[in-house]
Enzyme design. Structure first.
Site, mmCIF file in Angstrom:
data_model
loop_
_atom_site.group_PDB
_atom_site.id
_atom_site.type_symbol
_atom_site.label_atom_id
_atom_site.label_comp_id
_atom_site.label_asym_id
_atom_site.label_seq_id
_atom_site.Cartn_x
_atom_site.Cartn_y
_atom_site.Cartn_z
ATOM 1 N N HIS A 1 -1.567 -15.371 6.474
ATOM 2 C CA HIS A 1 -2.001 -15.352 5.076
ATOM 3 C C HIS A 1 -1.386 -16.476 4.252
ATOM 4 O O HIS A 1 -1.403 -16.420 3.026
ATOM 5 C CB HIS A 1 -1.673 -13.993 4.451
ATOM 6 N N ARG B 1 0.778 -1.233 0.000
ATOM 7 C CA ARG B 1 0.000 0.000 0.000
ATOM 8 C C ARG B 1 0.814 1.290 0.000
ATOM 9 O O ARG B 1 0.233 2.373 -0.026
ATOM 10 C CB ARG B 1 -0.956 0.001 1.205
ATOM 11 N N ILE C 1 3.962 -13.711 3.358
ATOM 12 C CA ILE C 1 3.820 -15.055 2.783
ATOM 13 C C ILE C 1 5.135 -15.563 2.206
ATOM 14 O O ILE C 1 5.163 -16.564 1.509
ATOM 15 C CB ILE C 1 2.741 -15.064 1.685
ATOM 16 N N ASN D 1 7.663 1.130 13.351
ATOM 17 C CA ASN D 1 7.159 1.326 11.999
ATOM 18 C C ASN D 1 7.594 2.708 11.524
ATOM 19 O O ASN D 1 7.670 3.646 12.319
ATOM 20 C CB ASN D 1 5.630 1.219 11.960
#
Length: 238
Positions: free
Chosen positions: A119, A32, A103, A211
């Site tokens: 995921h 994103r 993943i 972050n």
């Protein structure tokens, strides 16, 4: 950093919850950000989010796998300082679980053993007809739509849009979070659910957020570090 050191030194049950930012330092783009996967062309007439959906996979497996191979698979990526630091924490008996939205399997490559992959993983693939399992290397040896010896399509064991997360995986994640005394959240904006909501199951004393950008949970954290997770954990646990 001194406060981080003190927290890690006194913690006995650390859980790490990580997102795409953990692997960007290994050369794997996130989704994103301005340069992320969703801002790029999918090579089709539909956006990347739709290509990565269960419906698109079923209706257009050829286009799905073309995108999947070029944009999602990064077989040459290697663990970075964050992956290695977390593996060391586990080896020292302090870290009890890694809960990841990624993943790519890089936590396991770095040596971590208790990894909960919310995921799924590109390293595992399953025939939709007979259930036979295939490795990533076997998928990389194919072209077009990978097909099992029985004739069925081989699907990556990753959670696509429109598919449910594993209830067993979520229950285990909640159990680990509830038992932790310290939760480190790194490389995630905490805006994607249900993963973002998992922090509410944490009942311990120390919530550490690492972050580059601010997150919705910054105000409730014990410690907030707006920096590269690899730089923070790599220097702290070197």
């Amino acid at each position: 950093m001194s406060e981080l050191s003190e927290i890690l030194d006194t913690s006995k049950r650390i859980v790490f919850l990580g997102g795409a930012g953990v692997s960007t330092e290994s050369g794997i783009p996130d989704f994103r950000s301005g340069s992320g996967l969703y801002s790029q062309s999918s090579g089709t007439s539909v956006p990347p989010e739709e290509v990565l959906s269960h419906e698109f996979f079923m209706d257009h497996p050829d286009e799905f796998f073309e995108f999947y191979r070029t944009k999602i698979l990064h077989p040459n990526a290697q663990p970075n300082a964050a992956h290695r630091a977390l593996a060391r924490l586990e080896a020292e008996g302090k870290l009890t679980a890694i809960i990841t939205q990624n993943i790519d399997g890089l936590h396991q490559v770095a040596g971590s053993r208790h990894v909960l992959e919310l995921h799924g993983s590109v390293l595992s693939n399953t025939c939709m007809d007979c259930g036979r399992h295939y490795t990533l290397d076997q998928i990389l040896e194919t072209s077009g739509v990978p097909v099992c010896s029985c004739g069925g399509i081989i699907k990556p064991d990753v959670v696509l849009y429109g598919e449910a997360l594993s209830e067993k995986m979520l229950r285990e994640a909640c159990t680990q979070l509830a038992a932790a005394d310290t939760l480190i959240v790194g490389g995630t904006s905490l805006t994607v659910y249900p993963a973002a909501g998992l922090i509410h199951y944490f009942e311990g004393d120390n919530l550490i957020l690492i972050n580059k950008q601010a997150t919705p949970a910054d105000q409730i954290a014990t410690l907030v570090l707006h920096d590269s997770i690899g730089a923070v954990l790599g220097s702290e646990l070197s």
